[in-house]
Design an enzyme around this catalytic site. Structure first.
Site, PDB file in Angstrom:
ATOM      1  N   ALA A  25      53.185 101.670 -54.101  1.00  0.00           N
ATOM      2  CA  ALA A  25      53.746 100.413 -53.468  1.00  0.00           C
ATOM      3  C   ALA A  25      54.269  99.572 -54.620  1.00  0.00           C
ATOM      4  O   ALA A  25      53.851  98.328 -55.024  1.00  0.00           O
ATOM      5  CB  ALA A  25      53.534  99.396 -52.860  1.00  0.00           C
ATOM      6  N   GLY A  44      52.815  91.027 -56.563  1.00  0.00           N
ATOM      7  CA  GLY A  44      52.127  92.241 -56.273  1.00  0.00           C
ATOM      8  C   GLY A  44      53.022  92.113 -54.580  1.00  0.00           C
ATOM      9  O   GLY A  44      53.979  91.580 -54.430  1.00  0.00           O
ATOM     10  N   ASN A  45      52.116  92.549 -53.768  1.00  0.00           N
ATOM     11  CA  ASN A  45      52.461  93.316 -52.246  1.00  0.00           C
ATOM     12  C   ASN A  45      51.520  93.658 -51.479  1.00  0.00           C
ATOM     13  O   ASN A  45      50.069  93.155 -52.184  1.00  0.00           O
ATOM     14  CB  ASN A  45      54.141  94.325 -52.813  1.00  0.00           C
ATOM     15  CG  ASN A  45      53.239  95.693 -52.695  1.00  0.00           C
ATOM     16  OD1 ASN A  45      51.909  96.199 -52.616  1.00  0.00           O
ATOM     17  ND2 ASN A  45      53.848  95.830 -54.243  1.00  0.00           N
ATOM     18  N   HIS A  46      52.102  93.764 -50.326  1.00  0.00           N
ATOM     19  CA  HIS A  46      50.683  93.773 -49.449  1.00  0.00           C
ATOM     20  C   HIS A  46      49.650  95.620 -49.417  1.00  0.00           C
ATOM     21  O   HIS A  46      48.825  95.446 -48.301  1.00  0.00           O
ATOM     22  CB  HIS A  46      51.134  93.253 -47.941  1.00  0.00           C
ATOM     23  CG  HIS A  46      51.524  91.598 -48.108  1.00  0.00           C
ATOM     24  ND1 HIS A  46      50.707  91.173 -48.141  1.00  0.00           N
ATOM     25  CD2 HIS A  46      52.436  91.198 -47.795  1.00  0.00           C
ATOM     26  CE1 HIS A  46      51.182  89.577 -48.131  1.00  0.00           C
ATOM     27  NE2 HIS A  46      52.455  90.093 -47.396  1.00  0.00           N
TER      28      HIS A  46
END
Length: 220
Positions: A97, A29-31
């Site tokens: 995102a 995943g990402n932030h």
């Protein structure tokens, strides 16, 4: 800009990250928090638009009752939801995102720790904006986002062309207070014939700047 200037307009937005499962307890995943996408959804709704928000995993909740939310987890799920809704929408805003890659095969069971290294084979996820850009009609307006760390403008302009976008919102992680996790953002909006830079502002104010410029373009 009039308060209900988007009356009769249908807007589809994506927001937040996607989580691509490695096994039942781990993911790629990402932030992203989804704050920018949710701020845009609220702004469009405030100005009278019919808003459908496709949101990846986030703790945020839409406040305006006019916003319809579809919750998804993976890039494939987000793509399927957006593809279903896109033909009826006048404006597309791709603020999520989305993970660029996913594990080729997710394990059905938790991967146990063994050895000093673990190799996971990744495959490319669908590029949602690019895929839908091939189907965009001339009466539809499409907005993308680009989060960059180097060659920011060049990379953003390349995405503008590749994904058949009408405008792209550029964030640079080199700007303090911009990007993931912040309540502020600093953007540059890039179009085919114009570039408009903005100062650091709250994401609510940034959303209004973006919506204002979209209004100018769709009412031109």
């Amino acid at each position: 800009m009039l308060d209900k200037s988007f009356n009769g307009r249908k807007v589809i937005l994506t927001a937040g990250p996607t989580y691509e499962p490695i096994d039942p307890v781990r993911f790629i995943g990402n932030h992203s928090t989804g704050k920018m996408g949710f701020a845009l959804a609220e702004c469009f709704a405030r100005h009278g638009a019919e808003v459908h928000l496709v949101a990846g995993p986030t703790n945020l909740k839409a406040q305006d009752p006019a916003i319809e939310v579809t919750h998804v987890t993976t890039a494939d799920e987000m793509y399927e939801a957006v593809r279903r809704l896109a033909p009826a929408a006048d404006i597309w805003v791709f603020a999520a995102a989305v993970a660029d890659y996913k594990p080729k095969a997710a394990s059905a069971k938790k991967i146990k720790k063994a050895g000093d290294e673990l190799t996971i084979e990744l495959v490319k996820n669908v590029d949602i904006a690019a895929a839908l850009g091939k189907e965009k009609r001339t009466d539809q307006f499409s907005v993308g986002f680009a989060l960059e760390t180097d060659n920011e403008t060049v990379n953003a302009r390349e995405k503008l062309q590749k994904k058949n976008l009408d405008m792209i919102v550029l964030n640079s992680l080199n700007d303090p207070g911009a990007g993931f996790k912040h309540d502020t953002n600093k953007i540059t909006i890039i179009e085919q014939e114009a570039t408009t830079a903005f100062e650091l502002k709250s994401k609510t104010e940034v959303a209004q700047d973006i919506v204002n410029l979209i209004w100018e373009r769709v009412h031109a």
